[in-house]
Motif scaffolding. Structure first.
Motif, PDB file in Angstrom:
ATOM      1  N   UNK A 193       0.794  -1.332  -0.070  1.00 54.31           N
ATOM      2  CA  UNK A 193       0.012   0.078  -0.095  1.00 54.31           C
ATOM      3  C   UNK A 193       1.051   1.329  -0.112  1.00 54.31           C
ATOM      4  N   UNK A 194       2.221   1.262   0.269  1.00 54.64           N
ATOM      5  CA  UNK A 194       2.881   2.518   0.379  1.00 54.64           C
ATOM      6  C   UNK A 194       3.562   2.731  -1.170  1.00 54.64           C
ATOM      7  N   UNK A 195       3.658   1.642  -2.128  1.00 54.93           N
ATOM      8  CA  UNK A 195       3.858   1.835  -3.320  1.00 54.93           C
ATOM      9  C   UNK A 195       2.784   2.905  -4.243  1.00 54.93           C
ATOM     10  N   UNK A 196       3.484   3.520  -5.065  1.00 57.31           N
ATOM     11  CA  UNK A 196       2.652   4.157  -6.131  1.00 57.31           C
ATOM     12  C   UNK A 196       1.641   3.754  -6.730  1.00 57.31           C
ATOM     13  N   UNK A 197       2.160   2.556  -7.232  1.00 58.19           N
ATOM     14  CA  UNK A 197       1.333   1.275  -8.124  1.00 58.19           C
ATOM     15  C   UNK A 197       1.875  -0.081  -7.433  1.00 58.19           C
ATOM     16  N   UNK A 198       0.900  -0.789  -7.077  1.00 63.10           N
ATOM     17  CA  UNK A 198       1.461  -2.247  -6.678  1.00 63.10           C
ATOM     18  C   UNK A 198       0.341  -3.161  -7.364  1.00 63.10           C
TER      19      UNK A 198
ATOM     20  N   UNK B 245       7.646   2.386  -7.009  1.00 57.47           N
ATOM     21  CA  UNK B 245       7.748   3.405  -6.104  1.00 57.47           C
ATOM     22  C   UNK B 245       7.347   4.670  -6.676  1.00 57.47           C
ATOM     23  N   UNK B 246       6.910   5.561  -5.334  1.00 59.45           N
ATOM     24  CA  UNK B 246       6.815   6.909  -5.746  1.00 59.45           C
ATOM     25  C   UNK B 246       7.982   7.748  -6.294  1.00 59.45           C
ATOM     26  N   UNK B 247       7.883   8.289  -7.387  1.00 58.24           N
ATOM     27  CA  UNK B 247       8.850   9.052  -8.069  1.00 58.24           C
ATOM     28  C   UNK B 247       9.988   8.194  -8.850  1.00 58.24           C
ATOM     29  N   UNK B 248       9.587   6.851  -9.174  1.00 58.29           N
ATOM     30  CA  UNK B 248      10.388   5.975  -9.957  1.00 58.29           C
ATOM     31  C   UNK B 248       9.847   6.133 -11.300  1.00 58.29           C
ATOM     32  N   UNK B 249      10.815   5.953 -12.355  1.00 53.92           N
ATOM     33  CA  UNK B 249      10.715   5.695 -13.693  1.00 53.92           C
ATOM     34  C   UNK B 249      10.757   4.519 -14.261  1.00 53.92           C
TER      35      UNK B 249
ATOM     36  N   UNK C 252      -1.533   4.404  -5.163  1.00 49.84           N
ATOM     37  CA  UNK C 252      -1.523   5.026  -3.869  1.00 49.84           C
ATOM     38  C   UNK C 252      -2.366   4.677  -2.823  1.00 49.84           C
ATOM     39  N   UNK C 253      -2.169   3.247  -2.627  1.00 37.49           N
ATOM     40  CA  UNK C 253      -2.991   2.728  -1.659  1.00 37.49           C
ATOM     41  C   UNK C 253      -4.395   2.380  -1.662  1.00 37.49           C
ATOM     42  N   UNK C 254      -5.035   2.746  -2.905  1.00 37.40           N
ATOM     43  CA  UNK C 254      -6.538   2.569  -3.158  1.00 37.40           C
ATOM     44  C   UNK C 254      -6.489   1.202  -4.019  1.00 37.40           C
ATOM     45  N   UNK C 255      -7.075   0.412  -3.638  1.00 38.93           N
ATOM     46  CA  UNK C 255      -7.568  -0.711  -4.356  1.00 38.93           C
ATOM     47  C   UNK C 255      -8.461  -0.468  -5.641  1.00 38.93           C
TER      48      UNK C 255
ATOM     49  N   UNK D 247       1.206  10.443 -11.140  1.00 47.05           N
ATOM     50  CA  UNK D 247       1.435   9.312 -11.940  1.00 47.05           C
ATOM     51  C   UNK D 247       1.164   9.800 -13.529  1.00 47.05           C
ATOM     52  N   UNK D 248       2.120   9.521 -14.076  1.00 44.64           N
ATOM     53  CA  UNK D 248       1.995   9.662 -15.655  1.00 44.64           C
ATOM     54  C   UNK D 248       2.329   8.233 -16.290  1.00 44.64           C
ATOM     55  N   UNK D 249       1.459   7.616 -17.172  1.00 50.52           N
ATOM     56  CA  UNK D 249       1.511   6.375 -17.705  1.00 50.52           C
ATOM     57  C   UNK D 249       1.506   6.924 -19.311  1.00 50.52           C
TER      58      UNK D 249
END
Length: 294
Positions: free
Chosen positions: A11-16, A49-53, A85-88, A182-184
């Motif tokens: 839940x701490x990751x930007x995307x999991x 992770x947050x800020x990761x590319x 961002x922690x939301x399922x 987040x940009x995809x």
């Protein structure tokens, strides 16, 4: 090499993503036979992770765009979990995905197909802001156009009046309008001329760095992913077969499919070797029978 494995979603990751499966049923070809099933994704899992590319690379049809659409809430998984961002968001209906539309934005492959040809650039860039209820957005539109390298007079023109690279800049400006985290990017330079690809890639890299955004970059070209991503996952036949730091994976690939992708990347040495071989073959073919080249 074994496929990467993961525990519970983070839940701490930007995307999991955990255990993501997506099956499609093709139309029936016979009333006596069940509809055939296409397995687009087969138990995919990763963390960003947050800020990761983060790069996702693979050939056409491997499932990478399906994965992107599920992460962006544009498609639904057959099974598995997606947390942003922690939301399922896995089973949320569209009406409850408003936060995701603000938090995560997509830059699509074909800018001409993703921009409404009947709208002026001003209205295209402002569209996400209008959806959020922002009444005064003129200054924000000008700021975004300048940020992507376009002049303010571009706001009064239509998409067809721009080159492909300029249209992709407009798409990037629109994606940045609601201030996402987040940009995809789904193959954002594959439809562009080679001469402008580097410019657009550099622009994306500079903006996500300057704005401290998380980037998920999807491509079939490992050399493009290497240019913009810190870490990469290689997708083959609906599975992640290898992942790790981009330079490490590029310099020392472990999976045969990753090695195939890297070997397919054009290089000057390969080009020269190919030209020399073809040249020699051509010259040999033109020599008279029994005569050797002097």
């Amino acid at each position: 090499m074994p496929e990467p494995t993961y525990g519970a979603a983070d839940p701490a990751a930007a995307i999991s993503v955990r255990g993501l499966v997506r099956d499609y049923r093709r139309p029936r070809t016979s009333l006596r036979r069940p509809a055939p099933v296409v397995h687009a994704l087969r138990g995919v899992g990763f963390d960003v992770a947050h800020g990761e590319h983060f790069g996702i690379v693979g050939e056409s049809g491997c499932g990478k765009s399906t994965l992107l659409r599920i992460v962006a809430g544009l498609d639904r998984a057959t099974s598995g979990t997606v947390m942003v961002d922690g939301h399922d968001i896995t089973d949320l209906p569209d009406r409850r995905l408003g936060f995701l539309r603000e938090h995560l934005q997509v830059v699509f492959q074909d800018p001409m197909g993703s921009l409404d040809p009947r709208m002026r650039v001003r209205d295209i860039v402002a569209e996400p802001l209008v959806a959020q209820g922002h009444a005064d957005h003129e200054a924000r539109v000008v700021e975004l156009l300048e940020a992507v390298g376009l002049t303010r007079d571009a706001a009064d023109r239509f998409p067809h009046q721009f080159s492909g690279g300029q249209r992709q800049r407009i798409s990037i400006a629109r994606a940045l309008a609601p201030r996402p985290r987040v940009i995809v990017a789904d193959e954002p330079v594959s439809a562009l001329d080679v001469s402008v690809r580097a410019q657009v890639l550099n622009l994306i890299s500079e903006l996500v760095e300057e704005l401290d955004l998380t980037l998920v970059f999807v491509s079939h070209d490992l050399s493009v992913v290497r240019h913009v991503c810190d870490r990469v996952a290689v997708v083959h036949d609906g599975r992640i077969v290898e992942s790790g730091p981009t330079e490490q994976l590029y310099e020392d690939p472990q999976h045969p499919y990753t090695q195939t992708l890297i070997n397919a990347v054009p290089t000057l040495d390969k080009a020269l070797a190919g030209v020399t071989a073809a040249d020699l073959a051509g010259r040999h073919d033109t020599l008279p029978d029994g005569q050797e080249e002097g």
